[in-house]
Every structure is written in C-alpha cells, then in structure tokens.
Design a protein around this motif. Sequence first.
Motif: not given
Length: 201
Positions: A79-96
Amino acid sequence: MERIFYELKEALSQPGCPLCSLEKDAERRYFDTLFYELVNDPATRQKILRGGGFCPTHTALIFEERNSILGIAIIYWDLLGHYFDDENIPLSCPLCQTLKEKEQHLLSILQKRWTELKPLWGERTFFCTRHLQTLQNGDTLKEEIMALTQKSLHTIQQHLSALIEKFDYRKSHLPLQEKETLSWQEALEFFAGKTLKKERK
Ligand SMILES: [Zn+2]
Ligand SMILES: [Zn+2]
C-alpha cells in the motif's frame, strides 16, 4: 438454511445488537483469513490496492487485532509503495463493502423469516441507533423491532438503576448481578452502533 440464518438466530437471543455482533464476527473472520491465508493471494492484494486500502476505522482495527505482524507488513509494504500512483482513485474499503453486503443479506433474512425469528428475541436484545436506521420506514418489521428494542432498553435501564443504587455505601454489601455489571456497556453499545465488549467468541 445456510449458516448465516443460524448465526442470526443465535445473535437475536443474546444481549446487544444482533447486527453489530455479526458484523464484529465478520470483521474478525475477514482479518483472520486475510492475514493468515490470503496475504499472498494476487486477487486479494489487487482488490485492496484498487480500493486504496482500508478505511480509518478498519485500519485502527487491524492495529488493535494485529493478527499477524508479517501479514500486516506485507500488505502495507504494498500500500505504501502504490500510494502516489494515482491520487484520483476513489477510496473504497474492501471490508466495508463486504459488511454492507452482509448487512443487506441479514436484513432480507429478517424480512423473510421474521415470524420464525421474533420469538427468539432476548430480553436485552436491541437494534442500535445505527441499525435502527437501516430498517425501512413504514414497515411492520421496523415497528415491531422498535417496540422490542424499547422493551429491552427499559430492562437495561432497570439494571442501570440497580447498579447506581449499589454504589451507595449503605447498599454496597449487596452482590452485583452480571446483567447489572454489563448494563452500562450495553447502554454505550446502543449509542455507539458497535459491539464494544471485548470477549472473543
Ligand atoms: Zn447495531
Ligand atoms: Zn472499512
């Protein structure tokens, strides 16, 4: 019928909100499976990355439960390695997402098999403030669950009165019953919309 029906039957007879309690079980099961079995599963890793990781509540729960430090290290390395890949990704928690689906499923079972489930309702069972809102307005199911919840809250209030009374030194020799000891936790759970009691089933 499937396992979820029996879990619901069991949860309905226990003190507290049955949906919160099944949600807590599902969260624990999810993290047990994720960190012990699926850490190296490419599809699972992709799903977590695509959603931008877990929401703040579930991230805090990972910290609290700390199922496997190695598992956590691997997932968060990713997750840390990919955090700045695409800032426009809509966040969606898989557990939620998983929990939302489970909640819908539980509500449909309640709706379909209410006559069978209603008699199992425990004397300290309630729907918490959050889950009361998931019930459809104008539905008989909502009306009946509200009435049962009100009755249970009244019982819990009586236990709170007994607890308060026994703080008085003149009555402090009287033994506290378990339901009185738990009453303040149950009152908090009603407003918190989550199971707060710690014991792991
Ligand atoms: Zn609840
Ligand atoms: Zn979440």
